[in-house]
Scaffold this motif. Structure first.
Motif, PDB file in Angstrom:
ATOM      1  N   PRO A  89      54.986  41.110  46.590  1.00  0.00           N
ATOM      2  CA  PRO A  89      55.592  39.783  46.405  1.00  0.00           C
ATOM      3  C   PRO A  89      54.560  38.695  46.164  1.00  0.00           C
ATOM      4  O   PRO A  89      54.847  37.702  45.492  1.00  0.00           O
ATOM      5  CB  PRO A  89      56.351  39.559  47.723  1.00  0.00           C
ATOM      6  CG  PRO A  89      55.704  40.478  48.714  1.00  0.00           C
ATOM      7  CD  PRO A  89      55.255  41.670  47.930  1.00  0.00           C
ATOM      8  N   GLU A  90      53.338  38.882  46.706  1.00  0.00           N
ATOM      9  CA  GLU A  90      52.295  37.865  46.477  1.00  0.00           C
ATOM     10  C   GLU A  90      51.953  37.724  45.002  1.00  0.00           C
ATOM     11  O   GLU A  90      51.429  36.681  44.576  1.00  0.00           O
ATOM     12  CB  GLU A  90      51.027  38.222  47.260  1.00  0.00           C
ATOM     13  CG  GLU A  90      51.195  38.229  48.764  1.00  0.00           C
ATOM     14  CD  GLU A  90      51.582  39.593  49.307  1.00  0.00           C
ATOM     15  OE1 GLU A  90      51.355  39.826  50.504  1.00  0.00           O
ATOM     16  OE2 GLU A  90      52.095  40.426  48.523  1.00  0.00           O
ATOM     17  N   LEU A  91      52.223  38.759  44.209  1.00  0.00           N
ATOM     18  CA  LEU A  91      51.956  38.736  42.770  1.00  0.00           C
ATOM     19  C   LEU A  91      53.259  38.787  41.977  1.00  0.00           C
ATOM     20  O   LEU A  91      53.304  39.319  40.865  1.00  0.00           O
ATOM     21  CB  LEU A  91      51.053  39.904  42.380  1.00  0.00           C
ATOM     22  CG  LEU A  91      49.633  39.839  42.958  1.00  0.00           C
ATOM     23  CD1 LEU A  91      48.870  41.115  42.656  1.00  0.00           C
ATOM     24  CD2 LEU A  91      48.889  38.632  42.408  1.00  0.00           C
ATOM     25  N   GLY A  92      54.317  38.230  42.531  1.00  0.00           N
ATOM     26  CA  GLY A  92      55.581  38.168  41.811  1.00  0.00           C
ATOM     27  C   GLY A  92      56.178  39.525  41.527  1.00  0.00           C
ATOM     28  O   GLY A  92      56.933  39.677  40.576  1.00  0.00           O
ATOM     29  N   HIS A  93      55.844  40.539  42.342  1.00  0.00           N
ATOM     30  CA  HIS A  93      56.292  41.917  42.132  1.00  0.00           C
ATOM     31  C   HIS A  93      55.902  42.437  40.740  1.00  0.00           C
ATOM     32  O   HIS A  93      56.626  43.202  40.116  1.00  0.00           O
ATOM     33  CB  HIS A  93      57.797  42.048  42.357  1.00  0.00           C
ATOM     34  CG  HIS A  93      58.180  41.979  43.804  1.00  0.00           C
ATOM     35  ND1 HIS A  93      58.709  40.840  44.362  1.00  0.00           N
ATOM     36  CD2 HIS A  93      58.084  42.893  44.805  1.00  0.00           C
ATOM     37  CE1 HIS A  93      58.946  41.058  45.655  1.00  0.00           C
ATOM     38  NE2 HIS A  93      58.569  42.283  45.957  1.00  0.00           N
ATOM     39  N   ALA A  95      47.773  27.735  40.018  1.00  0.00           N
ATOM     40  CA  ALA A  95      49.123  28.314  40.026  1.00  0.00           C
ATOM     41  C   ALA A  95      49.478  28.861  38.655  1.00  0.00           C
ATOM     42  O   ALA A  95      50.028  29.961  38.521  1.00  0.00           O
ATOM     43  CB  ALA A  95      50.136  27.269  40.471  1.00  0.00           C
ATOM     44  N   ALA A  96      49.145  28.105  37.607  1.00  0.00           N
ATOM     45  CA  ALA A  96      49.468  28.533  36.251  1.00  0.00           C
ATOM     46  C   ALA A  96      48.681  29.776  35.846  1.00  0.00           C
ATOM     47  O   ALA A  96      49.222  30.689  35.207  1.00  0.00           O
ATOM     48  CB  ALA A  96      49.188  27.392  35.269  1.00  0.00           C
ATOM     49  N   LEU A  97      47.405  29.831  36.225  1.00  0.00           N
ATOM     50  CA  LEU A  97      46.593  30.987  35.851  1.00  0.00           C
ATOM     51  C   LEU A  97      47.013  32.228  36.623  1.00  0.00           C
ATOM     52  O   LEU A  97      46.961  33.350  36.094  1.00  0.00           O
ATOM     53  CB  LEU A  97      45.105  30.680  36.079  1.00  0.00           C
ATOM     54  CG  LEU A  97      44.508  29.595  35.174  1.00  0.00           C
ATOM     55  CD1 LEU A  97      43.022  29.426  35.461  1.00  0.00           C
ATOM     56  CD2 LEU A  97      44.739  29.898  33.701  1.00  0.00           C
ATOM     57  N   GLN A  98      47.433  32.073  37.880  1.00  0.00           N
ATOM     58  CA  GLN A  98      47.954  33.229  38.606  1.00  0.00           C
ATOM     59  C   GLN A  98      49.213  33.754  37.928  1.00  0.00           C
ATOM     60  O   GLN A  98      49.387  34.971  37.768  1.00  0.00           O
ATOM     61  CB  GLN A  98      48.273  32.886  40.061  1.00  0.00           C
ATOM     62  CG  GLN A  98      48.893  34.073  40.801  1.00  0.00           C
ATOM     63  CD  GLN A  98      49.107  33.827  42.278  1.00  0.00           C
ATOM     64  OE1 GLN A  98      48.444  32.993  42.880  1.00  0.00           O
ATOM     65  NE2 GLN A  98      50.037  34.560  42.876  1.00  0.00           N
ATOM     66  N   ALA A  99      50.099  32.847  37.509  1.00  0.00           N
ATOM     67  CA  ALA A  99      51.321  33.270  36.824  1.00  0.00           C
ATOM     68  C   ALA A  99      50.987  33.957  35.507  1.00  0.00           C
ATOM     69  O   ALA A  99      51.660  34.922  35.112  1.00  0.00           O
ATOM     70  CB  ALA A  99      52.235  32.069  36.583  1.00  0.00           C
ATOM     71  N   TRP A 100      49.962  33.472  34.808  1.00  0.00           N
ATOM     72  CA  TRP A 100      49.541  34.135  33.561  1.00  0.00           C
ATOM     73  C   TRP A 100      49.109  35.569  33.851  1.00  0.00           C
ATOM     74  O   TRP A 100      49.535  36.496  33.158  1.00  0.00           O
ATOM     75  CB  TRP A 100      48.386  33.360  32.915  1.00  0.00           C
ATOM     76  CG  TRP A 100      47.918  33.939  31.619  1.00  0.00           C
ATOM     77  CD1 TRP A 100      48.437  33.709  30.375  1.00  0.00           C
ATOM     78  CD2 TRP A 100      46.821  34.859  31.429  1.00  0.00           C
ATOM     79  NE1 TRP A 100      47.744  34.425  29.419  1.00  0.00           N
ATOM     80  CE2 TRP A 100      46.751  35.147  30.040  1.00  0.00           C
ATOM     81  CE3 TRP A 100      45.914  35.462  32.283  1.00  0.00           C
ATOM     82  CZ2 TRP A 100      45.790  36.000  29.505  1.00  0.00           C
ATOM     83  CZ3 TRP A 100      44.963  36.321  31.746  1.00  0.00           C
ATOM     84  CH2 TRP A 100      44.901  36.577  30.367  1.00  0.00           C
ATOM     85  N   TYR A 101      48.284  35.750  34.879  1.00  0.00           N
ATOM     86  CA  TYR A 101      47.852  37.112  35.233  1.00  0.00           C
ATOM     87  C   TYR A 101      49.049  37.980  35.590  1.00  0.00           C
ATOM     88  O   TYR A 101      49.146  39.134  35.160  1.00  0.00           O
ATOM     89  CB  TYR A 101      46.863  37.069  36.398  1.00  0.00           C
ATOM     90  CG  TYR A 101      46.535  38.449  36.917  1.00  0.00           C
ATOM     91  CD1 TYR A 101      45.586  39.243  36.286  1.00  0.00           C
ATOM     92  CD2 TYR A 101      47.204  38.972  38.030  1.00  0.00           C
ATOM     93  CE1 TYR A 101      45.302  40.524  36.749  1.00  0.00           C
ATOM     94  CE2 TYR A 101      46.923  40.252  38.489  1.00  0.00           C
ATOM     95  CZ  TYR A 101      45.974  41.019  37.846  1.00  0.00           C
ATOM     96  OH  TYR A 101      45.710  42.291  38.291  1.00  0.00           O
ATOM     97  N   GLU A 102      49.957  37.449  36.384  1.00  0.00           N
ATOM     98  CA  GLU A 102      51.110  38.232  36.817  1.00  0.00           C
ATOM     99  C   GLU A 102      51.958  38.722  35.650  1.00  0.00           C
ATOM    100  O   GLU A 102      52.604  39.766  35.750  1.00  0.00           O
ATOM    101  CB  GLU A 102      51.989  37.386  37.741  1.00  0.00           C
ATOM    102  CG  GLU A 102      51.382  37.100  39.101  1.00  0.00           C
ATOM    103  CD  GLU A 102      52.255  36.186  39.936  1.00  0.00           C
ATOM    104  OE1 GLU A 102      51.903  35.936  41.101  1.00  0.00           O
ATOM    105  OE2 GLU A 102      53.299  35.724  39.435  1.00  0.00           O
ATOM    106  N   ASN A 103      51.965  37.998  34.563  1.00  0.00           N
ATOM    107  CA  ASN A 103      52.888  38.285  33.472  1.00  0.00           C
ATOM    108  C   ASN A 103      52.239  38.848  32.216  1.00  0.00           C
ATOM    109  O   ASN A 103      52.937  39.092  31.223  1.00  0.00           O
ATOM    110  CB  ASN A 103      53.669  37.019  33.116  1.00  0.00           C
ATOM    111  CG  ASN A 103      54.701  36.675  34.160  1.00  0.00           C
ATOM    112  OD1 ASN A 103      55.792  37.216  34.182  1.00  0.00           O
ATOM    113  ND2 ASN A 103      54.345  35.761  35.053  1.00  0.00           N
ATOM    114  N   MET A 104      50.936  39.076  32.246  1.00  0.00           N
ATOM    115  CA  MET A 104      50.234  39.630  31.089  1.00  0.00           C
ATOM    116  C   MET A 104      49.709  41.025  31.397  1.00  0.00           C
ATOM    117  O   MET A 104      49.277  41.307  32.525  1.00  0.00           O
ATOM    118  CB  MET A 104      49.062  38.728  30.703  1.00  0.00           C
ATOM    119  CG  MET A 104      49.453  37.362  30.174  1.00  0.00           C
ATOM    120  SD  MET A 104      50.321  37.435  28.579  1.00  0.00           S
ATOM    121  CE  MET A 104      51.966  37.018  29.122  1.00  0.00           C
TER     122      MET A 104
END
Length: 351
Positions: free
Chosen positions: A97-101, A270-279
């Protein structure tokens, strides 16, 4: 001091079991609803493999994607054929969950310069099948490399039909995505004049985004697009970012609105973590210490070296972003004279 080997092995095994108990105790069951709504993807080919990615989200536009805040085991398989009768690599990974699953699997041990098929399993639920091609061996003579190019995919400006055609190209080695995978702006609808009529297409479903949950939601909105998902299934992506993954025209620790750097850096991380989570990128791109190492290079034998550049984190602030900035040309400036007319002699004395 003499140490009994048998007693040492028993103690070590006890530590292993003890370390595993808390993790097993919090693992959640796979969601009952279909969890692969955001698709699957591959990226960053190497001669012996590539990255494969997915993110569990049974209800993708709800908080946390409809997932419980617990880790979930996800299985993965890579095969030489689309029917998965010749599976060559497989394993399990934990969606946290820490990485948006999201999950990132670096597949290794494959043969170079050939296509493979991959998929994920959560419980008994199987994802769609994707394909990715491993890169040629280092220094190998390569006669041709076919790479698709895409980027600046603003959701409110139109549909992603081009991705549908890109997905049917066939025999692509990779797709280079040069950034602006999402746009951070609010719920403005994109309109255009077509044959004398104003046509409005889809819009963002929230205001401008700032928090990690905001960015995760925006990625989910974009990734629900079936044409974008088809392109991801068709070939590995070489992913970079530009400005709209964070904020328009941001550079280093500054945004375009004059936000104090220490405040903007919270949004940027926050934005860069979301980028990592989704790429579909490797562990070397994992965000840490407020930054993310995006730049890297990928080789295709002796024919091509691709440098993936970070043009945002390591640059100086851009000039002329804010109203009142000095020594900037306005839209009605027509030549050098208008610029020289605004230069203060003190500017030269400071040099």
């Amino acid at each position: 001091m003499r140490v009994d080997r048998r007693e040492l092995l028993k103690a070590a095994s006890g530590f292993v079991l003890f370390a595993g108990l808390p993790l097993r105790g919090v693992l959640a069951q796979a969601p009952r609803q279909y969890p692969f709504t955001l698709g699957i993807a591959a990226g960053d080919p190497a001669p012996d493999g590539f990255v494969i990615w997915t993110r569990l989200a049974p209800r993708p536009l709800e908080p946390h994607g409809g997932m419980e805040p617990q880790p979930v085991v996800v299985a993965w398989e890579v095969a030489e054929d689309e029917a998965f009768s010749r599976i060559v690599r497989s394993g399990e990974v934990i969606a946290r969950p820490e990485l948006g699953h999201s999950v990132h699997v670096e597949v290794e041990g494959l043969r170079p310069a050939r296509p493979y098929y991959y998929r994920f399993l959560a419980g008994t639920t199987v994802s769609d099948t994707g394909t990715a091609r491993s890169a040629p061996p280092p220094g190998a003579a390569v006669g041709r490399v076919r790479i698709g190019v895409a980027g600046c995919q603003r959701y409110t400006s139109g549909y992603f039909t081009a991705y549908r055609y890109l997905a049917t190209e066939g025999d692509l080695d990779a797709i280079f995505h040069y950034g602006d995978y999402i746009y951070e702006g609010g719920a403005r609808r994109g309109c255009a004049v077509v044959d004398g009529q104003t046509v409005c297409v889809r819009e963002h479903d929230s205001d401008e985004i700032y928090s990690l949950d905001d960015y995760r939601h925006r990625y989910a909105l974009y990734k629900l697009d079936p044409d974008l998902q088809a392109a991801h299934r068709a070939a590995a992506f070489l992913s970079t970012f530009d400005d709209h993954e964070v904020d328009n025209n941001w550079t280093s620790q500054w945004d375009e609105n004059g936000t104090p750097p220490e405040v903007f850096l919270l949004r940027r991380f926050a934005a860069l973590q979301a980028w990592y989570e989704n790429m579909p990128v490797r562990r070397t791109q994992f965000p840490a210490n407020g930054q993310l190492r995006m730049f890297r290079r990928i080789d295709y034998g002796s024919l091509l070296r691709i440098h993936l550049l970070d043009t945002r984190q390591y640059r100086s602030d851009q000039r002329c972003n804010m109203p009142g900035d000095r020594n900037c040309r306005s839209a009605d400036d027509t030549g050098l004279e208008s610029v020289l007319g605004r230069i203060d002699i003190q500017d030269f004395q400071k040099v």
